[in-house]
Every structure is written in C-alpha cells, then in structure tokens.
Design a protein around this motif. Structure first.
Motif, mmCIF file in Angstrom:
data_model
loop_
_atom_site.group_PDB
_atom_site.id
_atom_site.type_symbol
_atom_site.label_atom_id
_atom_site.label_comp_id
_atom_site.label_asym_id
_atom_site.label_seq_id
_atom_site.Cartn_x
_atom_site.Cartn_y
_atom_site.Cartn_z
ATOM 1 N N SER A 97 -12.164 18.714 -39.700
ATOM 2 C CA SER A 97 -13.416 18.659 -40.070
ATOM 3 C C SER A 97 -14.198 19.649 -39.282
ATOM 4 O O SER A 97 -13.636 20.513 -38.700
ATOM 5 C CB SER A 97 -14.019 17.342 -39.764
ATOM 6 N N GLY A 98 -15.585 19.725 -39.898
ATOM 7 C CA GLY A 98 -16.252 20.952 -39.611
ATOM 8 C C GLY A 98 -16.709 20.870 -37.708
ATOM 9 O O GLY A 98 -16.545 22.118 -37.271
ATOM 10 N N PRO A 100 -14.663 19.775 -35.412
ATOM 11 C CA PRO A 100 -13.518 20.099 -34.661
ATOM 12 C C PRO A 100 -13.403 21.673 -34.810
ATOM 13 O O PRO A 100 -13.034 22.410 -34.033
ATOM 14 C CB PRO A 100 -12.288 19.367 -35.033
ATOM 15 N N ASN A 102 -15.647 24.026 -35.340
ATOM 16 C CA ASN A 102 -16.237 24.702 -34.368
ATOM 17 C C ASN A 102 -15.837 24.737 -33.042
ATOM 18 O O ASN A 102 -15.957 26.059 -32.336
ATOM 19 C CB ASN A 102 -17.638 24.079 -34.669
ATOM 20 N N HIS A 126 -26.720 22.909 -36.236
ATOM 21 C CA HIS A 126 -25.854 21.733 -36.265
ATOM 22 C C HIS A 126 -25.752 21.297 -34.591
ATOM 23 O O HIS A 126 -25.820 22.183 -33.934
ATOM 24 C CB HIS A 126 -24.658 21.780 -36.956
ATOM 25 N N HIS A 129 -23.616 23.404 -32.698
ATOM 26 C CA HIS A 129 -24.004 24.690 -32.137
ATOM 27 C C HIS A 129 -24.623 24.817 -30.853
ATOM 28 O O HIS A 129 -25.513 25.817 -30.553
ATOM 29 C CB HIS A 129 -25.375 25.166 -33.308
ATOM 30 N N ALA A 175 -26.325 27.013 -40.226
ATOM 31 C CA ALA A 175 -27.539 25.955 -40.311
ATOM 32 C C ALA A 175 -27.019 24.800 -41.090
ATOM 33 O O ALA A 175 -25.953 24.695 -41.828
ATOM 34 C CB ALA A 175 -28.723 26.415 -40.510
ATOM 35 N N ASP A 201 -21.145 29.853 -39.037
ATOM 36 C CA ASP A 201 -20.817 28.463 -39.618
ATOM 37 C C ASP A 201 -21.385 28.315 -40.968
ATOM 38 O O ASP A 201 -22.590 28.205 -40.992
ATOM 39 C CB ASP A 201 -21.128 27.371 -38.647
ATOM 40 N N ALA A 203 -20.660 26.141 -43.339
ATOM 41 C CA ALA A 203 -20.264 24.882 -43.942
ATOM 42 C C ALA A 203 -21.180 24.354 -45.180
ATOM 43 O O ALA A 203 -20.620 24.390 -46.118
ATOM 44 C CB ALA A 203 -20.243 23.545 -43.062
ATOM 45 N N HIS A 204 -22.640 24.601 -44.765
ATOM 46 C CA HIS A 204 -23.561 24.278 -46.119
ATOM 47 C C HIS A 204 -23.552 25.114 -47.199
ATOM 48 O O HIS A 204 -23.414 24.768 -48.399
ATOM 49 C CB HIS A 204 -24.922 24.097 -45.515
ATOM 50 N N THR A 227 -16.820 23.844 -43.470
ATOM 51 C CA THR A 227 -16.324 22.509 -43.924
ATOM 52 C C THR A 227 -15.664 22.833 -45.490
ATOM 53 O O THR A 227 -16.383 23.852 -45.814
ATOM 54 C CB THR A 227 -17.181 21.261 -44.101
ATOM 55 N N HIS A 229 -16.041 20.264 -47.766
ATOM 56 C CA HIS A 229 -16.549 19.372 -48.849
ATOM 57 C C HIS A 229 -18.059 19.220 -49.037
ATOM 58 O O HIS A 229 -18.450 18.290 -49.586
ATOM 59 C CB HIS A 229 -16.074 17.708 -47.927
ATOM 60 N N LYS A 230 -18.780 20.363 -48.703
ATOM 61 C CA LYS A 230 -20.203 20.233 -49.185
ATOM 62 C C LYS A 230 -20.446 20.840 -50.481
ATOM 63 O O LYS A 230 -19.907 20.617 -51.578
ATOM 64 C CB LYS A 230 -20.966 21.178 -47.844
HETATM 65 C C1 LIG Z 1 -23.490 23.634 -40.509
HETATM 66 C C2 LIG Z 1 -22.682 22.445 -40.294
HETATM 67 N N1 LIG Z 1 -21.348 22.585 -39.473
HETATM 68 C C3 LIG Z 1 -20.632 21.647 -39.075
HETATM 69 C C4 LIG Z 1 -20.779 20.260 -39.716
HETATM 70 C C5 LIG Z 1 -19.773 19.448 -38.937
HETATM 71 O O1 LIG Z 1 -18.982 18.858 -40.088
HETATM 72 P P1 LIG Z 1 -18.237 17.503 -40.095
HETATM 73 O O2 LIG Z 1 -19.197 16.281 -40.290
HETATM 74 O O3 LIG Z 1 -16.999 17.848 -40.989
HETATM 75 O O4 LIG Z 1 -17.764 17.352 -38.558
HETATM 76 C C6 LIG Z 1 -21.812 20.203 -40.424
HETATM 77 C C7 LIG Z 1 -22.080 18.835 -41.049
HETATM 78 O O5 LIG Z 1 -22.884 18.284 -41.708
HETATM 79 C C8 LIG Z 1 -22.663 21.039 -40.744
HETATM 80 O O6 LIG Z 1 -23.966 20.806 -41.284
#
Ligand SMILES: Cc1ncc(COP(=O)(O)O)c(C=O)c1O
Length: 420
Positions: A97-98, A100, A102, A126, A129, A175, A201, A203-204, A227, A229-230
């Motif tokens: 997941s996100g 781990p 990072n 996050h 960070h 972010a 990162d 993810a968003h 990630t 899944h977003k």
């Molecule tokens: C920018 C960012 N990085 C990492 C994550 C962490 O992801 P996870 O919830 O899959 O561990 C999030 C989760 O919302 C996030 O917004």
C-alpha cells in the motif's frame, strides 16, 4: 455493483450481511472522500481471484518457490503496463500500500538518521512524509515545509530556503490535501541545488497524471511512489517507479528488506486497472474529474464558502469553515446523515485541534466514475450549503437524504468502466 454474495451467504451469513450493507451504502450515498473511488467489475474480479492462494517471494523469473509460470508472466505484464502508462524506466508493483511504498523508497535511498524534507501534514502532506507520529520521523530526521500563509500555496522560495538550511538527502513532493498543481520542475531544481534526491508521492493525482490532465512527476523525480486505488481507480495497492539506475536498490528495498510475498491478486487487479487507464474513456474520466471539481468549487464559492487557495486544479477541494463559524467534524457528521460522505480535515495554519479541525475535504473522483456531471456537482454544493446553515435540522437533512438517494438511483455505479 454486486448485490449478492451467495457463497459467503451460505457459509457465513454474518459477513455476507455486512458486505451487502456496505455495497448498498456505496450505491446510495454521494461519496466525496478524495482518496476513494469505484473500481470496475473486472478489477474486482481480479482481486477476488485464486491468485490470492499463491506465494511468490522474489521477482519474475527469480523466485524462491516453484509454480510461478502464471505469476511470472502476470507480474512482468503489470510492470510493462505501469512503465508504459507513466513513461517510467522501472516499476516495482509489489508494495502492499502507499505507506509501505513510501517507507521502502526511503529505505532504498537513505540511511537511518538522514534528513528528509517533506510537506507538513496540517498543510496537506501525508503522515509518511515525515510527520511526528509516523515512523518516517523516527528513523529519519524530518524537516517539514509549510505552505504560504497568505496564498495557502506552495512557496518554492521557502522550500529552497529550508533545503539550503537543512541540506536534506531527499526532498519529497506530493500531498494528500493540496488542491493545486505541484511544480515538479521547480522541486527538481532545488533538489539539484542542494544535492538531494527528489521523491514524488503522486498517490492522489496518479489517475490525473495517467489521463494527461496533470503534469507528470516522472521525468523529474528520481523515484515516484503511488497508491493504485485513488484517482487511478485500481485495487488497494501501490507501486514505485524510478530511473533504471535505481532499479536494483528499489527492488531490494521492497523485497527482501521490507516485504515478503507479493499480493498476486492485487497485481492482477493492477494489470487490469492499468489497461483501463490507458484507454480513451479513462482520459475522458480524468478530464471530467477535474471539470467536476472545478464546477463544485465554483458553486461553493458563489455560496460564500472559503476554499483553501480559492479553488482547485485537481480532484480535491478543501473548505475552510472558519468564516462560517463551523467545525469540520459536526459538518461531516451532518453531511453523512444526509447521505454525503466526506472527511473533516485540518486547514493550513489551523487554529483548532487536530481532532477538531476547521475544514472538510471533498473529492470528485468517485462521483465522476458513477457519471455525475456539472449539474450534480452544483447540487452537492447547494446541499452542503443547506446543511451548513442548519446542521442539526432534521427536516432538512432527511429531505436532502431523499434527494441524494434519487440522484444516486439515476447514476448506478457502472460495472464496466471502459468503452474502447
Ligand atoms: C499522498 C499519500 N501517500 C500515501 C498514502 C498512504 O496510502 P495507504 O493508505 O495505502 O497506506 C496516502 C493515503 O491517503 C496519501 O494520500
């Protein structure tokens, strides 16, 4: 969406009932949590497949267990799709997941005690960070950059000043609650000036990057985590993209340093999602996510809401409720009663406590997936306004709940998300 779970129902009615309830909830509410989405039936099928039964520690064609003739092909295919989608030289698709992912990226590039410079959590960053309660601040020396007090935007001069002062080994951009485009080129310039690695990162915004509606960090960053899944609309999981020169250290930071066997069912879900994300219909979805967020922001502004940075460039809106003398938690709770689900959020230069923040965060990805357009986004803004005027008004809330259900019924969650 799937309504029945016949095998679970036969064997474990208690869990089947919970699954049915959650499925119905997802159908019948307006989901505005910025990190959530609806995946296609194809992605769900992959994540629920017998691949969950297989162990495959290692990497394609270099495994510790036998029986990998399918998994090797699948993981290689997923890696190739990830690289093509984001124009990356190397991809590791095994992070669970996100968070781990990072920690694994830090592990690859840093030694314990090295300095990281990341965005402060209350300003949009996050936990991972470098925020004080995260392991990322226990193992590394964490310095956090704020956003500008006046504009609430990133101020690259401040980031540069801090970087020169603390000489980080790694600068992190990206972010969880920042509604504007991030200037990755400017981050790269600063990283080069101070001799730091640049990690992004995304993810968003990964889905927006894949759709071509947000600049990509890949050409600038040494390493990119995300990630899946977003906005990217894949299974719960993550990946790490990097330049070829870092492939070895990234791979060994994931396995064997921090993880065991990859979740092969998730890998299959990623492969399916990446193919979807390469389609023209995904590009149209990405454009619509941004347009919908802009329409929602426009209507909220007309109704007198104070939006952090005055609007949005991406899928995310942060409302600062202080000008209305309101707090995030009671408003998010009242909205949930009305069938509109979001999260309370700190706002930059927060004056309330972390558990009692002054804002709410809204995202447009999930409602866009189910087909909402500008009209529905403006409706959401007006519902939000009515709730804010009378958060305890039962009549208002139950009327809105009915309206929400009617709108949701006209936009059933589609099983198939690509038409090309
Ligand atoms: C920018 C960012 N990085 C990492 C994550 C962490 O992801 P996870 O919830 O899959 O561990 C999030 C989760 O919302 C996030 O917004």
């Amino acid at each position: 969406m799937q309504k029945e779970y016949p095998f679970i129902a036969k064997q474990d009615p208690e869990v089947a009932e919970l699954l049915k309830k959650e499925t119905l909830r997802q159908e019948n509410v307006v989901r505005l949590i910025a990190s959530e989405n609806y995946v296609s039936k194809a992605v769900l099928e992959a994540t629920g497949s017998p691949l969950t039964n297989k162990y495959s520690e290692g990497y394609p064609y270099r495994r510790y267990y036998k029986g990998q003739e399918v998994i090797d092909v699948l993981e290689s295919l997923t890696i190739e799709r990830a690289k093509a989608l984001f124009g990356a030289e190397h991809a590791n698709v095994q992070p669970y997941s996100g968070s781990p992912a990072n920690m694994e990226a830090y592990y690859a590039f840093l030694e314990p005690g090295d300095t990281i410079l990341g965005m402060s959590l209350p300003h949009g960053g996050h936990l991972t960070h470098g925020w004080k309660v995260s392991a990322s601040s226990r193992f590394y020396k964490s310095v956090q950059y704020p956003i500008d007090e006046k504009t609430n935007r990133l101020n690259m001069a401040t980031v540069r000043e801090l970087a020169k002062e603390c000489k980080p080994k790694l600068i992190l951009a990206g972010a969880s609650a920042y509604p504007r485009i991030i200037d990755f080129a400017a981050f790269k310039e600063i990283a080069d000036e101070v001799g730091a690695y640049l990690m992004v990162d995304m993810a968003h915004i990964a889905g927006l990057v894949a759709a071509g509606v947000h600049p990509s960090p890949v050409p600038y960053a040494d390493v990119v985590t995300t990630t899946t899944h977003k906005t990217l609309r894949g299974p719960r999981g993550a990946m790490i993209l990097c330049k070829e020169q870092y492939a070895k250290k990234v791979d060994s930071a994931v396995f064997p340093a921090n993880q065991g066997g990859p979740h092969n069912h998730t890998t299959a879900g990623m492969a399916v999602a990446f193919k979807e994300a390469a389609s023209d219909s995904f590009k149209a979805y990405g454009r619509k996510v941004v347009e919908n967020a802009a329409a929602l922001a426009d209507e909220l502004l007309k109704l007198g809401f104070n939006l952090v940075t005055g609007g949005t460039d991406n899928h995310l809106i942060l409302i600062d409720l202080r000008n209305k003398n309101l707090k995030g938690n009671p408003i998010a709770t009242a909205m949930e009663k009305a069938g509109i689900v979001c999260n309370s959020n700190t706002v930059p230069y927060e004056t309330g406590k972390a558990m009692d923040p002054s804002g709410i965060r809204l995202g447009s990805a999930a409602v866009t997936t189910r087909g909402f357009g500008e009209k529905e986004m403006r409706l959401i803004a007006n519902w939000t306004n009515e709730i804010c005027k009378d958060p305890e008004g039962e009549a208002t809330i139950s009327r809105i709940r009915k309206e929400v259900e009617e709108v949701c019924a006209s936009f059933p969650v589609p099983d198939t998300l690509v038409s090309d």
